[in-house]
Each structure stands twice: as C-alpha cells, then as structure tokens.
Design a protein around this motif. Structure first.
Motif, PDB file in Angstrom:
ATOM      1  N   GLN A 250       0.569  -0.826  -0.170  1.00  0.00           N
ATOM      2  CA  GLN A 250       0.019   0.243  -0.195  1.00  0.00           C
ATOM      3  C   GLN A 250       0.712   1.803  -0.147  1.00  0.00           C
ATOM      4  OE1 GLN A 250      -0.666  -2.757   1.751  1.00  0.00           O
ATOM      5  NE2 GLN A 250      -2.403  -3.204   1.906  1.00  0.00           N
ATOM      6  N   LEU A 251       1.971   1.506   0.843  1.00  0.00           N
ATOM      7  CA  LEU A 251       2.841   2.399   1.115  1.00  0.00           C
ATOM      8  C   LEU A 251       3.231   2.720  -0.138  1.00  0.00           C
ATOM      9  CD1 LEU A 251       3.975   2.139   4.129  1.00  0.00           C
ATOM     10  CD2 LEU A 251       2.614   3.756   4.207  1.00  0.00           C
ATOM     11  N   ALA A 252       4.544   1.533  -0.861  1.00  0.00           N
ATOM     12  CA  ALA A 252       5.123   1.302  -2.339  1.00  0.00           C
ATOM     13  C   ALA A 252       3.807   2.172  -3.197  1.00  0.00           C
ATOM     14  CB  ALA A 252       5.530   0.699  -2.332  1.00  0.00           C
ATOM     15  N   ALA A 253       2.918   1.698  -3.296  1.00  0.00           N
ATOM     16  CA  ALA A 253       1.716   1.970  -4.277  1.00  0.00           C
ATOM     17  C   ALA A 253       1.343   3.297  -4.082  1.00  0.00           C
ATOM     18  CB  ALA A 253       0.776   0.499  -4.714  1.00  0.00           C
ATOM     19  N   GLY A 254       1.696   3.463  -2.834  1.00  0.00           N
ATOM     20  CA  GLY A 254       0.941   4.775  -3.053  1.00  0.00           C
ATOM     21  C   GLY A 254       1.679   6.161  -3.120  1.00  0.00           C
ATOM     22  N   ALA A 255       2.795   5.985  -3.141  1.00  0.00           N
ATOM     23  CA  ALA A 255       3.922   6.691  -2.923  1.00  0.00           C
ATOM     24  C   ALA A 255       4.143   7.015  -4.550  1.00  0.00           C
ATOM     25  CB  ALA A 255       4.910   6.717  -1.836  1.00  0.00           C
ATOM     26  N   GLY A 256       4.313   5.832  -5.341  1.00  0.00           N
ATOM     27  CA  GLY A 256       4.325   5.771  -6.500  1.00  0.00           C
ATOM     28  C   GLY A 256       3.440   6.293  -7.642  1.00  0.00           C
ATOM     29  N   LEU A 257       2.582   6.262  -6.789  1.00  0.00           N
ATOM     30  CA  LEU A 257       1.573   6.366  -7.970  1.00  0.00           C
ATOM     31  C   LEU A 257       1.169   8.200  -8.090  1.00  0.00           C
ATOM     32  CD1 LEU A 257      -1.614   3.655  -7.787  1.00  0.00           C
ATOM     33  CD2 LEU A 257       0.475   3.728  -9.415  1.00  0.00           C
ATOM     34  N   THR A 258       1.000   8.052  -7.359  1.00  0.00           N
ATOM     35  CA  THR A 258       1.388   9.690  -6.863  1.00  0.00           C
ATOM     36  C   THR A 258       2.636  10.183  -7.617  1.00  0.00           C
ATOM     37  OG1 THR A 258       0.433   9.534  -3.797  1.00  0.00           O
ATOM     38  CG2 THR A 258       1.325  11.582  -4.790  1.00  0.00           C
ATOM     39  N   GLY A 259       4.017   9.710  -7.201  1.00  0.00           N
ATOM     40  CA  GLY A 259       4.868   9.979  -8.347  1.00  0.00           C
ATOM     41  C   GLY A 259       4.446  10.291  -9.223  1.00  0.00           C
ATOM     42  N   LEU A 260       3.508   8.960 -10.393  1.00  0.00           N
ATOM     43  CA  LEU A 260       3.133   8.672 -11.523  1.00  0.00           C
ATOM     44  C   LEU A 260       1.985   9.528 -11.740  1.00  0.00           C
ATOM     45  CD1 LEU A 260       2.391   5.439 -13.345  1.00  0.00           C
ATOM     46  CD2 LEU A 260       1.164   7.260 -13.703  1.00  0.00           C
ATOM     47  N   VAL A 261       0.845  10.378 -11.355  1.00  0.00           N
ATOM     48  CA  VAL A 261       0.748  11.344 -11.804  1.00  0.00           C
ATOM     49  C   VAL A 261       1.507  12.639 -11.948  1.00  0.00           C
ATOM     50  CG1 VAL A 261      -1.368  12.904 -10.881  1.00  0.00           C
ATOM     51  CG2 VAL A 261      -1.874  10.189 -10.463  1.00  0.00           C
ATOM     52  N   SER A 262       2.036  12.988 -10.649  1.00  0.00           N
ATOM     53  CA  SER A 262       2.557  14.292 -10.821  1.00  0.00           C
ATOM     54  C   SER A 262       3.421  13.928 -11.794  1.00  0.00           C
ATOM     55  CB  SER A 262       3.745  14.147  -9.626  1.00  0.00           C
ATOM     56  OG  SER A 262       2.819  14.257  -7.869  1.00  0.00           O
ATOM     57  N   ALA A 263       3.945  13.163 -12.791  1.00  0.00           N
ATOM     58  CA  ALA A 263       5.047  13.043 -13.817  1.00  0.00           C
ATOM     59  C   ALA A 263       3.766  13.011 -15.018  1.00  0.00           C
ATOM     60  CB  ALA A 263       5.999  11.143 -13.872  1.00  0.00           C
ATOM     61  N   GLY A 264       2.217  12.403 -14.854  1.00  0.00           N
ATOM     62  CA  GLY A 264       2.073  12.808 -15.687  1.00  0.00           C
ATOM     63  C   GLY A 264       1.211  14.232 -16.114  1.00  0.00           C
ATOM     64  N   PHE A 265       1.017  15.038 -15.487  1.00  0.00           N
ATOM     65  CA  PHE A 265       0.990  16.392 -15.731  1.00  0.00           C
ATOM     66  C   PHE A 265       1.800  17.175 -15.667  1.00  0.00           C
ATOM     67  CE2 PHE A 265      -2.444  15.455 -12.221  1.00  0.00           C
ATOM     68  CZ  PHE A 265      -3.430  16.278 -12.825  1.00  0.00           C
ATOM     69  N   MET A 266       3.350  16.537 -15.644  1.00  0.00           N
ATOM     70  CA  MET A 266       4.022  17.687 -16.224  1.00  0.00           C
ATOM     71  C   MET A 266       4.623  17.084 -17.439  1.00  0.00           C
ATOM     72  SD  MET A 266       6.851  19.555 -15.923  1.00  0.00           S
ATOM     73  CE  MET A 266       6.755  19.806 -13.866  1.00  0.00           C
ATOM     74  N   MET A 267       4.237  15.543 -17.880  1.00  0.00           N
ATOM     75  CA  MET A 267       3.740  15.800 -19.719  1.00  0.00           C
ATOM     76  C   MET A 267       3.175  16.072 -20.451  1.00  0.00           C
ATOM     77  SD  MET A 267       4.977  11.649 -19.135  1.00  0.00           S
ATOM     78  CE  MET A 267       4.644  10.930 -20.375  1.00  0.00           C
ATOM     79  N   ASN A 268       2.387  17.229 -19.862  1.00  0.00           N
ATOM     80  CA  ASN A 268       1.659  18.142 -20.658  1.00  0.00           C
ATOM     81  C   ASN A 268       2.403  19.450 -20.864  1.00  0.00           C
ATOM     82  OD1 ASN A 268      -0.492  16.161 -20.524  1.00  0.00           O
ATOM     83  ND2 ASN A 268      -1.528  17.005 -18.277  1.00  0.00           N
ATOM     84  N   VAL A 269       3.159  19.288 -20.053  1.00  0.00           N
ATOM     85  CA  VAL A 269       3.899  20.408 -20.052  1.00  0.00           C
ATOM     86  C   VAL A 269       5.057  20.333 -21.378  1.00  0.00           C
ATOM     87  CG1 VAL A 269       4.644  22.435 -19.448  1.00  0.00           C
ATOM     88  CG2 VAL A 269       2.965  21.255 -17.660  1.00  0.00           C
ATOM     89  N   THR A 270       6.445  19.763 -20.518  1.00  0.00           N
ATOM     90  CA  THR A 270       7.499  19.809 -21.008  1.00  0.00           C
ATOM     91  C   THR A 270       7.887  17.717 -21.306  1.00  0.00           C
ATOM     92  OG1 THR A 270       9.415  19.639 -21.082  1.00  0.00           O
ATOM     93  CG2 THR A 270       8.171  19.177 -19.136  1.00  0.00           C
ATOM     94  N   ASP A 271       8.329  17.481 -22.465  1.00  0.00           N
ATOM     95  CA  ASP A 271       8.924  16.012 -22.091  1.00  0.00           C
ATOM     96  C   ASP A 271      10.406  16.173 -22.324  1.00  0.00           C
ATOM     97  OD1 ASP A 271      10.002  17.419 -24.521  1.00  0.00           O
ATOM     98  OD2 ASP A 271       9.362  16.807 -26.414  1.00  0.00           O
ATOM     99  N   ASN A 272      10.042  17.477 -20.905  1.00  0.00           N
ATOM    100  CA  ASN A 272      12.013  16.330 -20.861  1.00  0.00           C
ATOM    101  C   ASN A 272      12.180  15.657 -19.666  1.00  0.00           C
ATOM    102  OD1 ASN A 272      13.762  17.848 -18.486  1.00  0.00           O
ATOM    103  ND2 ASN A 272      14.825  19.229 -20.278  1.00  0.00           N
ATOM    104  N   LEU A 273      13.043  14.820 -19.902  1.00  0.00           N
ATOM    105  CA  LEU A 273      13.125  13.632 -19.520  1.00  0.00           C
ATOM    106  C   LEU A 273      13.478  13.812 -17.693  1.00  0.00           C
ATOM    107  CD1 LEU A 273      12.488  10.477 -18.956  1.00  0.00           C
ATOM    108  CD2 LEU A 273      14.607   9.956 -19.653  1.00  0.00           C
ATOM    109  N   PRO A 274      14.346  14.540 -17.844  1.00  0.00           N
ATOM    110  CA  PRO A 274      15.436  15.015 -16.108  1.00  0.00           C
ATOM    111  C   PRO A 274      13.764  15.940 -15.943  1.00  0.00           C
ATOM    112  CG  PRO A 274      16.446  15.320 -18.242  1.00  0.00           C
ATOM    113  CD  PRO A 274      15.386  15.043 -18.766  1.00  0.00           C
ATOM    114  N   LEU A 275      12.827  16.771 -16.312  1.00  0.00           N
ATOM    115  CA  LEU A 275      12.073  17.414 -15.347  1.00  0.00           C
ATOM    116  C   LEU A 275      10.636  16.077 -15.021  1.00  0.00           C
ATOM    117  CD1 LEU A 275      11.543  21.288 -17.044  1.00  0.00           C
ATOM    118  CD2 LEU A 275      12.113  20.461 -15.061  1.00  0.00           C
ATOM    119  N   ILE A 276      10.091  15.391 -15.776  1.00  0.00           N
ATOM    120  CA  ILE A 276       9.163  14.270 -15.077  1.00  0.00           C
ATOM    121  C   ILE A 276      10.006  13.878 -14.427  1.00  0.00           C
ATOM    122  CG2 ILE A 276       8.242  12.486 -16.824  1.00  0.00           C
ATOM    123  CD1 ILE A 276       8.321  13.785 -19.230  1.00  0.00           C
TER     124      ILE A 276
END
Length: 250
Positions: A50-76
């Motif tokens: 639960q903890l690993a999935a919660g932290a990781g999926l939150t990061g995945l969602v954050s990355a998804g939002f960033m991908m709407n702005v840029t395709d720069n991998l380090p920023l994502i």
C-alpha cells in the motif's frame, strides 16, 4: 512482434530500471503494519504494498501532469520524485501526530541505540515489550528517500510506456496507426500500475513484516529483491511492448 521488441530495447531497459528503483525504494520506506498501528513498532501502520503503491502512483500522476507541459525527461522524473516525496512525507507527519498526541508515545527506534541523524538516544524511550514506536527522524528521512526513488521509478516506467506507444517500432515495419491520445494514456497507466504492484510485492516478501528504514538490519537484504524485480520487470516490459505494439497495428 519481434520487430516491435527490438525496436524498443532502450525503452524496455528504462522500464526495467524503473522497476528496480521501485523495488529498492520499498526498503527505505518505514513500514510498521498492524504492530505500528498499535504503537508497538516503528513505521506507518499499513503494509508495504500500500505504501509503495501510494507513493509511486502519486509520483506517476505528478509525472503525467508534467508531461502535459514538457517532454523533458529530467523534469518529468523530478516532478514524479517530488510528488511521491510529498505524499510519503505528509503520511509520516500525520502518523507522527497520531502517535505523539493521540497515543502519547515518543517516536523511538529499537533497532539502534542512537538515531544516526539526530544522535539522540533511542533506547531510553522505547516502551517495554515493543519494537519501538512512532516515526523517529531517521525513519522519516529514509521514507522521504524511498518516496523519491519510487517516484522516479514510476515516472520512468510511465514515460517509457508512453514512448513505446508513440513509436513501438512502427517506423521499422511501415505501420503508421500507432496508439495515441487517451488510448495510450490508459494503456500506459494500466501497465505502469501493474508493474508497480509487482515490484511492491517482491520486496514485501524480502522484508518479511516490518522495516524501519536504511538503518534497519533488514535493509541489507535489498540486493535479493532488486535482482528478482529486475527479472520480473524485464518480463513485464516485454509483455507491455508486445501488447501496446499490437494495439498499434503490428
């Protein structure tokens, strides 16, 4: 099918690296399970997955939002890491409030006599018959590190799957109807979540219950889980590439 796999070797490698990071990150997160919920062990009162999935999926969602702005991998990757770190940090802070003000215990570790970060004595505050309680400083710092690694791993997996969907070796075989838009996001998210859970379960068997963080003796067992996750994620990446390539028309 073979062309799709060979055309996406780089993305498969990045997916595998992401899975390894997720597996490694789990060992940093202070997991206390049911004993922690009763203030009889340090960590957060829920399970590893639960903890690993919660932290990781939150990061995945954050990355998804960033991908709407840029395709720069380090920023994502940075966005995913920060999102996961904030999530796990807030969880640990709220847990600490409950332990201190609700249960009335001092956050202290039974694994070490002195907190490696604050250098404060721990053994003086551990209640008799317990394995520590709350979230001492070293566990908090370890959890934030774990959240960051998990966020980077999740972001890397998601980004790579999106890239697989965008090309999937289609140029090599002359197919142009690749998976795009909402279809691609849905498929990539499904596979990313699946890979996340696979790499959260493997370390949970390795840990075998509770873990306080990088100062816990169980932390030394992480290479076994990482090797297992490397193999498992590689197999998952092959399935993901084939599935997304088939949707693209190969």
């Amino acid at each position: 099918m073979i062309d799709a796999i060979f055309g996406n070797i780089i993305w498969m490698a990045l997916i595998t690296i992401g899975g390894v990071l997720i597996s490694w990150s789990v060992h940093f997160v202070p997991v206390g399970g049911a004993p922690a919920a009763m203030a009889q062990a340090t960590g957060i009162g829920t399970g590893t997955v639960q903890l690993a999935a919660g932290a990781g999926l939150t990061g995945l969602v954050s990355a998804g939002f960033m991908m709407n702005v840029t395709d720069n991998l380090p920023l994502i990757l940075a966005s995913g890491a920060v999102g996961a770190m904030i999530m796990i940090a807030v969880t640990m802070i709220v847990g600490t409030w409950v332990y201190v003000y609700g249960v009335g215990v001092v956050p202290s570790s039974a694994k070490v006599k002195v907190d490696p970060i604050t250098k404060y004595r721990q053994d003086l505050y551990v209640s008799q018959g317990t394995e520590g309680h709350g979230l001492p400083t070293v566990s908090f710092v370890s959890g934030v590190i774990g959240g960051g690694l998990g966020g980077i791993g999740g972001s890397l997996v998601y980004y790579s799957l999106i890239e697989v969907g965008m090309n999937a070796g289609l140029e090599a075989v002359g197919v142009t109807n690749s998976v795009t838009g909402h279809e691609l996001v849905a498929v990539a998210a499904i596979f990313a979540i699946g890979i996340f859970f696979v790499n959260a379960v493997i370390p949970s068997y390795n840990i075998g219950g509770t873990i306080e963080g990088f100062h816990d003796p169980k932390f030394k067992k992480w290479p076994k889980a990482v090797v297992s996750s490397l193999v498992a994620t590689l197999l998952c990446s092959i399935v993901a590439v084939i599935a997304i390539a088939q949707l693209g028309g190969i």
